[in-house]
Write an enzyme that holds these catalytic residues in place. Structure first.
Site, PDB file in Angstrom:
ATOM      1  N   GLU A   1       0.794  -1.145   0.019  1.00 11.05           N
ATOM      2  CA  GLU A   1      -0.032   0.084   0.046  1.00 11.05           C
ATOM      3  C   GLU A   1       0.987   1.372   0.212  1.00 11.05           C
ATOM      4  OE1 GLU A   1      -3.424  -0.132   2.641  1.00 11.05           O
ATOM      5  OE2 GLU A   1      -3.060   1.843   3.120  1.00 11.05           O
TER       6      GLU A   1
ATOM      7  N   ASP B   1       0.507   5.374   0.595  1.00  6.39           N
ATOM      8  CA  ASP B   1      -0.853   6.101   1.144  1.00  6.39           C
ATOM      9  C   ASP B   1      -0.276   7.703   1.188  1.00  6.39           C
ATOM     10  OD1 ASP B   1      -2.270   4.138   2.177  1.00  6.39           O
ATOM     11  OD2 ASP B   1      -1.261   3.997   4.034  1.00  6.39           O
TER      12      ASP B   1
ATOM     13  N   GLU C   1      -2.585  10.472   3.496  1.00  8.51           N
ATOM     14  CA  GLU C   1      -3.527  10.871   4.168  1.00  8.51           C
ATOM     15  C   GLU C   1      -3.650  12.180   4.611  1.00  8.51           C
ATOM     16  OE1 GLU C   1      -5.175   6.771   6.095  1.00  8.51           O
ATOM     17  OE2 GLU C   1      -3.863   7.895   7.154  1.00  8.51           O
TER      18      GLU C   1
END
Ligand code: NAG
Ligand code: NAG
Length: 282
Positions: free
Chosen positions: A98, A100, A102
């Site tokens: 993953e 990411d 955010e």
């Protein structure tokens, strides 16, 4: 402006958006939050919203194995404390990979935090956090992942903010076998997001809305067990690293805007820092 000028510019704008960017109907499925996720303006705009009952989210229809992904986002404006807008690539199943972004909201006027992480084969704990050099709620800005077999680069308006090198030669797994989809979701995380959870979401300001446009994937599409890069318009990303100018910009971001780096958090790794931290200059 004369009215026909307005019409002409409206026409040109919509024409350029359609020709230079993907179409959200073609590229994405709305997967969470019912009417809270919407595709608008013929597929050129997508919005996610969050209220007290639910957040919302979307995912790409396609899976990719390497690529350069650009999306313009305009984040939740005003008092966005407690909200998190996640924008990430992820594989499926156990031991997932993953990558990411955010975006952690804040009280009006206080800065968003851009939180980044990289999971390889299910293991993460590789957080780096940044402030931005602009207000991400006023206008659209481009957030990109460049993912090739040598490295992952996170970019904001084409400025690299983070690089994760392929460290397989020194024993650090790298995402290169599991295809990923692109996801985004807007949700309530007021137990940790803003000032470590001290500031709660103010539901009187709901619904909270984030905006997306101009998605571009110059990427290898995964289908039935093999990867096809036939639609890559430019394959510069496949070997791209950092030239002198990008290294300078990365150092600028890391010097003035980085607020947390797991590699510097010595008390978290009493047995010694992760291997990639000992190798990488960034
Ligand atoms: C919110 O603003 C405060 C005060 O400026 C800051 O310390 C914090 O890092 C900001 N961001 C978040 C997500 O808490
Ligand atoms: C059209 C085009 O540029 N295709 C290239 C995309 O990427 C693959 C995989 O690296 C190349 O082999 C193709 O030539």
């Amino acid at each position: 402006m004369a009215p026909n000028w307005i019409l002409i510019s409206l026409f040109l704008c919509s024409f350029m958006a359609a020709s230079s960017a993907g179409n959200f109907y073609q590229d994405f499925d709305l997967i969470w939050g019912d009417h809270r996720a919407k595709i608008l303006r013929g597929g050129s705009l997508l919005t996610l919203s969050l209220d007290q009952a639910s957040g919302s989210g979307f995912q790409s229809k396609r899976q990719y194995l390497f690529g350069r992904f650009d999306m313009q986002l305009k984040l939740v404006a005003g008092n966005s404390a407690g909200t998190v807008t996640a924008y990430y690539l992820s594989s499926e199943g156990p031991n997932r990979d993953e990558i990411d972004f955010e975006f952690l909201g804040n009280l009006s006027g206080d800065p968003y935090i851009v939180h980044t992480n990289v999971y390889t084969q299910g293991k993460a704990d590789r957080e780096q956090q940044f402030y931005l050099w602009f207000d991400p709620t006023k206008d659209f800005h481009t957030y990109s992942f460049l993912w090739n077999p040598q490295r992952i680069i996170f970019l904001v308006d084409n400025i690299p903010i983070r690089v994760f090198d392929n460290g397989e030669s020194y024993g650090v797994p790298f995402p290169k076998r599991q295809p990923m989809k692109l996801y985004s979701s807007l949700w309530n995380a007021d137990q940790w997001a803003t000032k470590g959870g001290l500031v709660k979401t103010d539901w009187s300001k709901a619904p909270f809305t984030a905006f997306y446009r101009n998605f571009k994937a110059n990427a290898c599409v995964w289908s039935k067990g093999s990867s096809s890069c036939a639609n890559n318009k430019s394959n510069a990303w496949q070997t791209q690293g950092l030239d002198a100018n990008s290294r300078r910009r990365l150092r600028w971001v890391q010097k003035y805007f980085m607020i947390y780096n797991y590699c510097s958090d010595l008390k978290r790794f009493p047995g010694g820092r992760p291997r990639e931290c000992r190798r990488s200059r960034f």
